[in-house]
Scaffold this active site. Sequence first.
Site, PDB file in Angstrom:
ATOM      1  N   GLU A 109      93.502 101.615  55.318  1.00 25.17           N
ATOM      2  CA  GLU A 109      93.593 101.412  53.881  1.00 25.17           C
ATOM      3  C   GLU A 109      94.538 100.247  53.599  1.00 25.17           C
ATOM      4  O   GLU A 109      95.689 100.283  54.006  1.00 25.17           O
ATOM      5  CB  GLU A 109      94.126 102.683  53.205  1.00 25.17           C
ATOM      6  CG  GLU A 109      94.058 102.617  51.694  1.00 25.17           C
ATOM      7  CD  GLU A 109      94.569 103.896  51.037  1.00 25.17           C
ATOM      8  OE1 GLU A 109      95.519 104.482  51.590  1.00 25.17           O
ATOM      9  OE2 GLU A 109      94.029 104.287  49.996  1.00 25.17           O
ATOM     10  N   SER A 112     100.415 108.453  50.278  1.00 25.43           N
ATOM     11  CA  SER A 112      99.775 108.055  51.535  1.00 25.43           C
ATOM     12  C   SER A 112      99.468 109.265  52.413  1.00 25.43           C
ATOM     13  O   SER A 112     100.144 110.295  52.331  1.00 25.43           O
ATOM     14  CB  SER A 112     100.695 107.121  52.309  1.00 25.43           C
ATOM     15  OG  SER A 112     101.807 107.858  52.787  1.00 25.43           O
ATOM     16  N   THR A 113      98.449 109.091  53.231  1.00 29.16           N
ATOM     17  CA  THR A 113      98.078 110.157  54.162  1.00 29.16           C
ATOM     18  C   THR A 113      99.237 110.471  55.102  1.00 29.16           C
ATOM     19  O   THR A 113      99.483 111.632  55.441  1.00 29.16           O
ATOM     20  CB  THR A 113      96.820 109.744  54.961  1.00 29.16           C
ATOM     21  OG1 THR A 113      95.729 109.663  54.048  1.00 29.16           O
ATOM     22  CG2 THR A 113      96.486 110.762  56.033  1.00 29.16           C
ATOM     23  N   CYS A 128      93.420 104.685  45.348  1.00 32.92           N
ATOM     24  CA  CYS A 128      93.091 105.457  46.554  1.00 32.92           C
ATOM     25  C   CYS A 128      91.582 105.550  46.754  1.00 32.92           C
ATOM     26  O   CYS A 128      91.088 105.574  47.879  1.00 32.92           O
ATOM     27  CB  CYS A 128      93.700 106.843  46.461  1.00 32.92           C
ATOM     28  SG  CYS A 128      93.539 107.569  44.834  1.00 32.92           S
ATOM     29  N   GLU A 161      96.606 114.585  47.471  1.00 29.67           N
ATOM     30  CA  GLU A 161      95.600 113.586  47.145  1.00 29.67           C
ATOM     31  C   GLU A 161      96.067 112.313  47.826  1.00 29.67           C
ATOM     32  O   GLU A 161      97.059 111.721  47.415  1.00 29.67           O
ATOM     33  CB  GLU A 161      95.494 113.446  45.634  1.00 29.67           C
ATOM     34  CG  GLU A 161      94.150 112.960  45.163  1.00 29.67           C
ATOM     35  CD  GLU A 161      94.133 111.460  45.015  1.00 29.67           C
ATOM     36  OE1 GLU A 161      94.552 110.973  43.966  1.00 29.67           O
ATOM     37  OE2 GLU A 161      93.704 110.786  45.971  1.00 29.67           O
ATOM     38  N   LYS A 184     108.897 113.852  40.558  1.00 29.37           N
ATOM     39  CA  LYS A 184     109.555 112.632  40.983  1.00 29.37           C
ATOM     40  C   LYS A 184     108.573 111.469  40.901  1.00 29.37           C
ATOM     41  O   LYS A 184     107.587 111.438  41.638  1.00 29.37           O
ATOM     42  CB  LYS A 184     110.072 112.753  42.419  1.00 29.37           C
ATOM     43  CG  LYS A 184     110.902 111.516  42.815  1.00 29.37           C
ATOM     44  CD  LYS A 184     111.095 111.376  44.304  1.00 29.37           C
ATOM     45  CE  LYS A 184     109.953 110.648  44.996  1.00 29.37           C
ATOM     46  NZ  LYS A 184     109.851 109.220  44.607  1.00 29.37           N
TER      47      LYS A 184
END
Lengths: 476, 279, 315
Positions: free
Chosen positions: A388, A236-237, A291, A257, A183
Amino acid sequence: MAFEYAPAPESRAVVDLRESYGLFIDGSFVDSKDGEPFKTINPATEEVLAEVVAASSADVDRAVAAARRAFETSWGRLPGRERAKYLYRLARIIQERARELAVLESLDNGKPIRESRDVDVPLVAAHFFYYAGWADKLKYAGFGPDPRPLGVAAQVIPWNFPLLMLAWKIAPALATGNTVVLKPAETTPLTALVFAEICQQAELPPGTVNIVTGAGDTGRLLVEHEGVDKVAFTGSTEVGRAIARSVAGSRKKVTLELGGKAANIVFDDAPIDQAVEGIVNGIFFNQGHVCCAGSRLLVQESVTDELMASLKRRMAQLRVGDPLDKNTDIGAINSAAQLARIRELSDAGSAEGAEAWSPPCELPDRGFWFAPTVFTGVSQAHRIAREEIFGPVLSVLTFRTPAEAVEKANNTPYGLSAGVWTDKGSRILAIADKLRAGVVWANTFNKFDPTSPFGGYKESGYGREGGRHGLEGYLA
Amino acid sequence: MPESVRLSVRKTYKLFIGGAFPRSESGRSYPVRSAAGDFLANAALASRKDVRDAVRAARSAFGGWAKATAYNRGQILYRIAEMLEGRRDQFVGYDIEPSTVDAAIDRWVWYAGWADKIATVYGGANPVAGPYFNLSAPEPTGVVGIVAPADPLLGLVSVLAPAIVTGNTAVVLASEQNPLPAITLAEVLATSDLPGGVVNLLTGRAAETAPWLASHLDVNAIDLTGVSDPELAVSLEEAAAENLKRVLRPGPADWTAEPGIERMTTLLETKTVWHPKGV
Amino acid sequence: MTATVPPLAEVASSASTLRAFLHGLPGVDQVGADQRAAMLGTRSIKTTSKQWALDLAIRMVDLTTLEGADTPGKVRALCAKARRPDPTDATCPPAAAVCVYPSMVATAADALRGTGIHVASVATAFPSGQAPLDVKLADTRAAVKAGADEIDMVINRGAFLSGRYLEVYEEIVAVKEACGDAHLKVILETGELATYDNVRRASWLGMLAGGDFIKTSTGKVQPAATLPVTLVMLEAVRDFKAATGVAVGVKPAGGIRTAKDAIKYLVTVNETAGEEWLSPDRFRFGASTLLNDLLMQRAKMATGRYWGPDYVTLD
C-alpha cells in the site's frame, strides 16, 4: 486560447485557531499534567497551526475514568430517545459550523477544500444524523430484543479523513449507549478538538466524549488500558496486528479497519469516459490517502491502449496546489514521513522495471507534494503492486479473461474494496460475487453513505462501519 | 377612562391543500367549542370537492417526495420536529398536557429516524436457489387517506408521520371535535421545507368526507383509525375495496406506547428484483 | 469500443454497418456523466478568469428569436443588440450570430451587413422536422439564398428512434449539400433522444454526415440543453477529432439563462474537448435572455455594483 482559472481561495477567516490546545476530558478542556507538547503544521506550507499535547499515562487514566463515570451515571442511563436527541444536536451543530470545519480540515490535513466542503463534512453530519435515529430503535436492528452497550470504547483514528473517521467511530458508539475516549492522529488533531467544542455546545453530558491527542504511544496506552471494554481502530495493518495481539485473552471487543490495495477492474465494454473518471477518482481523490483507493488498475488487454490514452489526457487536467483554492483537485501530502514513503515506493517501482508517467505540474516549493503518477508495465510481483503506497500513485496491470481479473484482484493479503467497470449487469454481479473484498463498486468508485456498511476481508481488518451492521461492534 | 386591554389578533383556521391555506370551496365553516362549551373558532367545513382537490395535490407531490433521498426526507421530518418544539406553548394552549405535547414531538423525532432505516430492516437480499441476485426493497404505495383519531396531537402525529416518512403523500381528515391543533400542525408543516402537497389537511365532518376519500380511485391506501362508528368503518372498508386499497382498520390505540413498524409497512410495497449473475 | 475503428468512410456504406458502428460506440453511464458534469460545475471562476470567460461567452452567443410573432421590426432590434450589446460600453464585444426563421433571414442579413456577425437560420421544418425531404431541402435552399451564413437543421428523430439510422444520415448529407457555402449545425433534439447513449450515437451520426456543428436542442422541447448532455457531445467531438482530424463544433441551446451557467459550460468545454473549442468557431450558445445576464455580470465586474434589469435593453 487558454482558459486560465484565477486563484479562487476560500477564506481562512472563518476559522478561529487557538495557539494551543489541551485535552478534552470530562466535558472540559484541561491541561496535561506531564504530557509533551508538540506542534501540528499545515502540510501545504509547513506553517505551524497550533500546539497540542501528547497525552500521558495519567491523562489516559483520567479520560478512561471520566468515560466510565459517564457510562455508569449519566450517558449510560439515558433512554435511547434522549441519546438520539443529543446526536441530532451534534449533527445540526456540525451543519451550522460546516464551513469552519471544512477549512480547518484542509489546513490541518492538506486535502482540497472542495473535498472537505463537498464530501468530508456533509458525510460527517450525515453519520451523526443516521446513527441518531438508531439510538431508540436498537431492538429492530436484528441483534436481539434488548441490545446492551459494551461500556467504554477506545477509538484511534488516522489522519486521512480526520473528522469523518471521528464520526464513523463516535456516532455508532454513542447511539448504542457507550462512552468514548478518542485519539486523533498526531498530524491532524484540530477538527477533533473543535468537535469537542461542539460537544460542549450540545451540552453532551461530561465524560461521554473524551479527546486525547498524542501519537503512537498515547494510542497504545489507550488501547491497552484495563478500563476499556471495546477497541476500534482505523489505520495501518501493521498497527492493527499489534492491537489484535495486545488484546488477546482480554474481554475487549475489537474492530479494525486497515489497509488495502484495491483492484479497479475495467472490461472492454466499460463506459470508457466514466471509467476514466472512476479510475482518477479512485486513486487521486484525497491524494490517494485512502485505504480503499483503487490503487491497482486491472484493464482488459484489448482496451489498454485506448484507456491509457484517455487516462493520461484526463490526468493532465488535474490541478495540484493550494488546498484552500476551490479549484484544486489534488492537495498536499499529509506529512514529510508519508511523502518519504511514497517516494521510496515510487522509486522502487521504477527500479523494478515499471514505467512511470506524470503530467507536467508545477509543485510549490514549501510543503509536501507529489505529482499524480501512473506506472505501466507492472506485474503482480512488483512492490508497487503489492504494498500500500497511500499516495497518488496508480499501478496498471492487464488481464485477458474475467477469471484472470478475479484471480489477480484477489491475489493480495488485503481485501477492503474493489471496482468493476462493464456495461453488462450480469457480469457485475458475477464478478462482485467472486471478489474477496468488503466493498465492491460497480461503474462507480469511492462512494460512501452512512447507511452502507464499510469494512474489509482478510488483512484489511474485521467489523463493519456504517449501516445496521455498524451497530454490531458496539453491542454486547 | 379605564386603561384599555389590548385586543388580540385571532387566528383564522382554514384548510391545508398543496402547501397553501384555502378556505373550503363550499364556503362553509362550523364552530369549534372547548370542552366547557365556549366558542373557540370557526373551522372550515370541507366538502367533497376539497377532498378531490386534496387528492390531486397529494398525487402531484408524490413523484418528487417518493424520489427524494431517504436522508432528505429524514432531514425534513427532523426539521418539522424542530418547528413543533418551537410551537410547544401554542399546543399546550389547546388544553393538551405538556407531557403529551413532548411525547408528540419525540414521536415525530422517532419517525424521522426511520426514513433511512426502514429499507434495511424491511428489505434485503434473498438467497435464492440459483445464480441470481435477488433484492427486496420497499417502496411507498402512493396517496394515503387518513381519518385522524380523536387525540388531536399525539394521535394525529402517530398516524401521519409513519405515512409520509417512507415517501407516501397524505390527505388527512382531522378530528371533528378538536381540529385546531391539526391546523396548527399544518402551519408547522408549511414552514418546514416539506414540499407542498405531501400533506393535505381537511377539517370538518369525517362522516361526510371520508366516504369520498375511501372511494376515490386515485387513493392507494386508507387509514380508518379515527372512525369511531363501526357501521361507517365497514362501509368505508367496502368502498375502499373497489381499487383494492391497503387498509388500516380502526382499533383501540394507546398512543403513549412505542409504536411498532406496522403503520409504515402497511403503506409500503415490496419490490423484488432478480438479475442473473454470469460473466 | 474496440481498439481499431473501421475506416470511417465505409461506416455508412449500408444500414447494417452504420448500425453496428453506432451500437459499438462505448456506452455512457448516466450517473457517472451527471456527476462529472456536476463536479465541473463546482469550478470557481473569479476575477480575471471570470472577465475573460464573460467576454468569450458574449462572443459565442447566437442571439435567437424563433417565435410565430416575429416581425422585421423585432429582428432589426435584435440585430442592433447583437452589434452593440451594451449601449453604455463600447468595449463590450458583439455576439457571434443572430438566429431566426428563414422568412426573417433577408431582414437580418440586411441589418448585419458588414458587421461580421453571422446570420444563422433554422431550416428543415424546424422544430419538428416532420415534413417530406424535398420540402425540408427547399426550406434550406431558400434560407441560404436569402443570405444565411449558417443553417441549423433538425434530425429526423422519428427515424432515429425507430432505428433507421441510414435514413437520418442521408438526410443530413442532403441538407449539407443544399447549404452550399453555408455551415451546417445539426440539431439532435437531445430531450427527445432520452438517453445519453442515444446522444452519443446521434452526435457521431451528425459528424459522420458532415455537420460543422452538433447542437443540443431546438429550445422548443423540455429538457433543452443540460450540462451532462453537452459533456457527452463534447466527448464525442473530441473523439471524432482524434479519429479523423476534423474538429466539429458544439452548440447547447435553450435553458441557459445565467452567466453562471454559461461559465460552467465553458469550464466543461475547457476540460473535455480542450482549448481549441474555446472559440466562437467551435462553440456557441443558443440563447436570448442569457445575453442580458452576461452583460449585468460584466458590468458588475467593471463597476463593482450589482445591476438590475432596468440597466440592460429588452429588445
